[in-house]
Design a protein around this motif. Structure first.
Motif, PDB file in Angstrom:
ATOM      1  N   ASP A 158       0.929  -1.148   0.168  1.00 35.49           N
ATOM      2  CA  ASP A 158      -0.084   0.047   0.062  1.00 35.49           C
ATOM      3  C   ASP A 158       0.943   1.169  -0.079  1.00 35.49           C
ATOM      4  O   ASP A 158       1.606   1.567   0.730  1.00 35.49           O
ATOM      5  N   PRO A 159       0.612   2.214  -0.782  1.00 33.78           N
ATOM      6  CA  PRO A 159       1.432   3.517  -0.968  1.00 33.78           C
ATOM      7  C   PRO A 159       1.177   4.340   0.113  1.00 33.78           C
ATOM      8  O   PRO A 159       0.027   4.077   0.716  1.00 33.78           O
ATOM      9  N   VAL A 160       1.597   5.264   0.613  1.00 28.86           N
ATOM     10  CA  VAL A 160       1.434   6.501   1.344  1.00 28.86           C
ATOM     11  C   VAL A 160       1.311   7.705   0.706  1.00 28.86           C
ATOM     12  O   VAL A 160       2.018   7.945  -0.647  1.00 28.86           O
ATOM     13  N   ASP A 161       0.704   8.696   1.335  1.00 31.81           N
ATOM     14  CA  ASP A 161       0.692   9.985   0.658  1.00 31.81           C
ATOM     15  C   ASP A 161       1.994  10.689   0.631  1.00 31.81           C
ATOM     16  O   ASP A 161       2.548  11.551  -0.256  1.00 31.81           O
ATOM     17  N   VAL A 162       2.707  10.424   1.783  1.00 26.58           N
ATOM     18  CA  VAL A 162       4.271  10.980   1.945  1.00 26.58           C
ATOM     19  C   VAL A 162       4.907  10.047   2.740  1.00 26.58           C
ATOM     20  O   VAL A 162       4.511   9.571   3.685  1.00 26.58           O
ATOM     21  N   LEU A 163       6.285   9.868   2.289  1.00 27.00           N
ATOM     22  CA  LEU A 163       7.259   9.377   3.206  1.00 27.00           C
ATOM     23  C   LEU A 163       8.092  10.542   4.133  1.00 27.00           C
ATOM     24  O   LEU A 163       8.604  11.469   3.328  1.00 27.00           O
ATOM     25  N   MET A 223      -4.839  11.459  -0.254  1.00 25.35           N
ATOM     26  CA  MET A 223      -5.634  10.451  -1.242  1.00 25.35           C
ATOM     27  C   MET A 223      -5.517   8.912  -0.726  1.00 25.35           C
ATOM     28  O   MET A 223      -6.170   8.108  -1.062  1.00 25.35           O
ATOM     29  N   MET A 224      -4.468   8.904  -0.064  1.00 23.55           N
ATOM     30  CA  MET A 224      -4.273   7.568   0.455  1.00 23.55           C
ATOM     31  C   MET A 224      -4.668   7.098   1.931  1.00 23.55           C
ATOM     32  O   MET A 224      -4.616   6.052   2.391  1.00 23.55           O
ATOM     33  N   GLY A 225      -4.806   8.395   2.666  1.00 28.81           N
ATOM     34  CA  GLY A 225      -5.171   8.507   4.059  1.00 28.81           C
ATOM     35  C   GLY A 225      -4.288   7.814   4.993  1.00 28.81           C
ATOM     36  O   GLY A 225      -4.519   7.405   6.038  1.00 28.81           O
ATOM     37  N   ALA A 226      -2.781   7.860   4.679  1.00 27.11           N
ATOM     38  CA  ALA A 226      -1.751   7.411   5.556  1.00 27.11           C
ATOM     39  C   ALA A 226      -0.415   8.178   5.153  1.00 27.11           C
ATOM     40  O   ALA A 226      -0.188   8.419   4.060  1.00 27.11           O
ATOM     41  N   GLY A 235       5.898   6.237  -1.823  1.00 25.13           N
ATOM     42  CA  GLY A 235       5.305   7.372  -1.310  1.00 25.13           C
ATOM     43  C   GLY A 235       5.187   8.325  -2.491  1.00 25.13           C
ATOM     44  O   GLY A 235       6.050   8.546  -3.421  1.00 25.13           O
ATOM     45  N   MET A 236       3.957   9.075  -2.582  1.00 25.90           N
ATOM     46  CA  MET A 236       3.881   9.999  -3.619  1.00 25.90           C
ATOM     47  C   MET A 236       4.963  11.306  -3.525  1.00 25.90           C
ATOM     48  O   MET A 236       4.945  11.610  -4.208  1.00 25.90           O
ATOM     49  N   ARG A 237       4.915  11.794  -2.361  1.00 21.55           N
ATOM     50  CA  ARG A 237       6.137  12.580  -1.976  1.00 21.55           C
ATOM     51  C   ARG A 237       7.215  11.951  -0.927  1.00 21.55           C
ATOM     52  O   ARG A 237       7.066  11.275  -0.264  1.00 21.55           O
ATOM     53  N   ARG A 238       8.322  12.657  -0.973  1.00 18.53           N
ATOM     54  CA  ARG A 238       9.683  12.271  -0.128  1.00 18.53           C
ATOM     55  C   ARG A 238      10.022  13.444   0.384  1.00 18.53           C
ATOM     56  O   ARG A 238      10.594  14.268  -0.189  1.00 18.53           O
ATOM     57  N   VAL A 239      10.098  13.293   2.048  1.00 19.49           N
ATOM     58  CA  VAL A 239      10.416  14.927   2.786  1.00 19.49           C
ATOM     59  C   VAL A 239      11.176  14.476   3.729  1.00 19.49           C
ATOM     60  O   VAL A 239      11.164  13.431   4.442  1.00 19.49           O
ATOM     61  N   ILE A 240      12.279  15.140   4.086  1.00 16.89           N
ATOM     62  CA  ILE A 240      13.214  15.093   4.934  1.00 16.89           C
ATOM     63  C   ILE A 240      13.000  16.652   5.802  1.00 16.89           C
ATOM     64  O   ILE A 240      13.011  17.553   5.189  1.00 16.89           O
ATOM     65  N   ILE A 273      13.900  14.588  -3.659  1.00 15.89           N
ATOM     66  CA  ILE A 273      13.652  14.911  -2.145  1.00 15.89           C
ATOM     67  C   ILE A 273      13.391  16.299  -1.771  1.00 15.89           C
ATOM     68  O   ILE A 273      14.380  16.770  -2.185  1.00 15.89           O
ATOM     69  N   THR A 274      12.445  16.482  -1.075  1.00 13.18           N
ATOM     70  CA  THR A 274      12.174  17.688  -0.308  1.00 13.18           C
ATOM     71  C   THR A 274      12.895  17.843   0.742  1.00 13.18           C
ATOM     72  O   THR A 274      12.560  16.853   1.709  1.00 13.18           O
ATOM     73  N   ILE A 275      13.409  18.931   1.100  1.00 16.10           N
ATOM     74  CA  ILE A 275      14.228  18.945   2.731  1.00 16.10           C
ATOM     75  C   ILE A 275      13.510  20.466   3.137  1.00 16.10           C
ATOM     76  O   ILE A 275      13.757  21.417   2.610  1.00 16.10           O
ATOM     77  N   ASN A 276      12.796  20.227   4.325  1.00 17.41           N
ATOM     78  CA  ASN A 276      12.057  21.489   4.848  1.00 17.41           C
ATOM     79  C   ASN A 276      12.921  21.612   6.057  1.00 17.41           C
ATOM     80  O   ASN A 276      13.764  20.591   6.579  1.00 17.41           O
ATOM     81  N   GLY A 277      12.882  22.949   6.717  1.00 12.52           N
ATOM     82  CA  GLY A 277      13.560  23.296   7.814  1.00 12.52           C
ATOM     83  C   GLY A 277      12.996  23.536   9.093  1.00 12.52           C
ATOM     84  O   GLY A 277      11.939  24.424   8.902  1.00 12.52           O
ATOM     85  N   LEU A 278      13.418  23.184  10.420  1.00 13.64           N
ATOM     86  CA  LEU A 278      12.729  23.922  11.503  1.00 13.64           C
ATOM     87  C   LEU A 278      14.023  24.343  12.389  1.00 13.64           C
ATOM     88  O   LEU A 278      14.232  23.626  13.307  1.00 13.64           O
ATOM     89  N   PRO A 279      14.543  25.633  12.157  1.00 10.23           N
ATOM     90  CA  PRO A 279      15.544  26.077  13.068  1.00 10.23           C
ATOM     91  C   PRO A 279      14.917  26.528  14.472  1.00 10.23           C
ATOM     92  O   PRO A 279      14.021  27.325  14.510  1.00 10.23           O
TER      93      PRO A 279
END
Length: 243
Positions: free
Chosen positions: A27-32, A72-75, A142-147, A173-179
């Protein structure tokens, strides 16, 4: 060797219940999503407690769970990585499928029970590189992959953060930040540039990358919630959801 090193972190948890939850089905997921968390020496015990409390509260927040269910996948697939110097990263909580409040509550309980580590130096590049490999070993598509990189200092160990960032971005891969902009600079020294500017210039990247600033560790939980909503929903940067 690489696969063995990543799996070593999951042995910290053990337990058949987690293996069942993180079943390697098709089963796929919306985001990893990899939560890559700074555990360097600049993060003291109280700050580490607030950090984990923030992640736990955010994932179990009804607004976050609503966004997960609305996908879309609910997970989502979630992995929790801790990093410090270039020679220290661990997969503290292995890939877990989060689809409902029971999943989120169980994940939060595991996070609360994790042993606390505090090590010297700050290698954002090491954290990103390790997280990139963790993404490569996800049991789901995953439909998207995020770090999601959170920390309170600049890279001072290993290669420049930009090197690891660019390698991950080249793989889609998308990298978001939380400084975490607290009032105690790393090891008593001021950072060369404001930390939020450093994260913007040197850490984040990829499709839809964004930054959410926590003014201190006390504000961390609210910042994490806002950030998870954006990451899971794929909300464009200009449409910041309300706090």
């Amino acid at each position: 060797m690489r696969r063995r090193s990543l799996l070593a972190g999951s042995l910290v948890l053990g337990g058949a219940s987690w293996r069942r939850r993180a079943r390697a089905d098709s089963d796929p997921v919306d985001v990893l999503l990899v939560l890559a968390v700074d555990v360097s020496r600049s993060v003291d015990d109280e700050e580490a407690r607030l950090q984990r409390q923030g992640y736990r509260a955010a994932l179990t927040d009804p607004r976050v769970l609503e966004v997960i269910r609305g996908g879309m996948m609910g997970a989502i697939g979630l992995a929790y990585v801790e990093w410090a110097g270039f020679d220290y990263q661990r997969l503290a909580i292995p890939w877990t499928r989060i689809a409902d409040v029971q999943d989120a509550d169980a994940w939060g309980g595991t996070l609360e029970a994790l042993p606390r580590n505090s090590l010297s130096w700050t290698s954002i590049s090491g954290g990103i590189e390790f997280s990139r490999r963790v993404l490569g070993e996800s049991p789901w598509e995953g439909m998207r992959r995020v770090i999601d990189v959170s920390g309170d200092g600049v890279n001072n160990s290993g290669p420049p953060a930009e090197v690891a960032r660019d390698r991950a971005v080249a793989e889609g891969i998308t990298i978001n930040g939380l400084p975490i902009v607290n009032d105690r600079p790393t090891f008593g020294r001021m950072t060369p540039v404001p930390l939020d500017q450093y994260y913007r210039d040197s850490v984040i990247g990829g499709p839809g990358a964004f930054l959410v600033v926590a003014e201190d560790f006390d504000a961390f939980g609210q910042a994490v919630r806002r950030k998870l909503i954006r990451e899971i929903a794929g909300v464009p940067t200009e449409n910041d959801p309300p706090a």
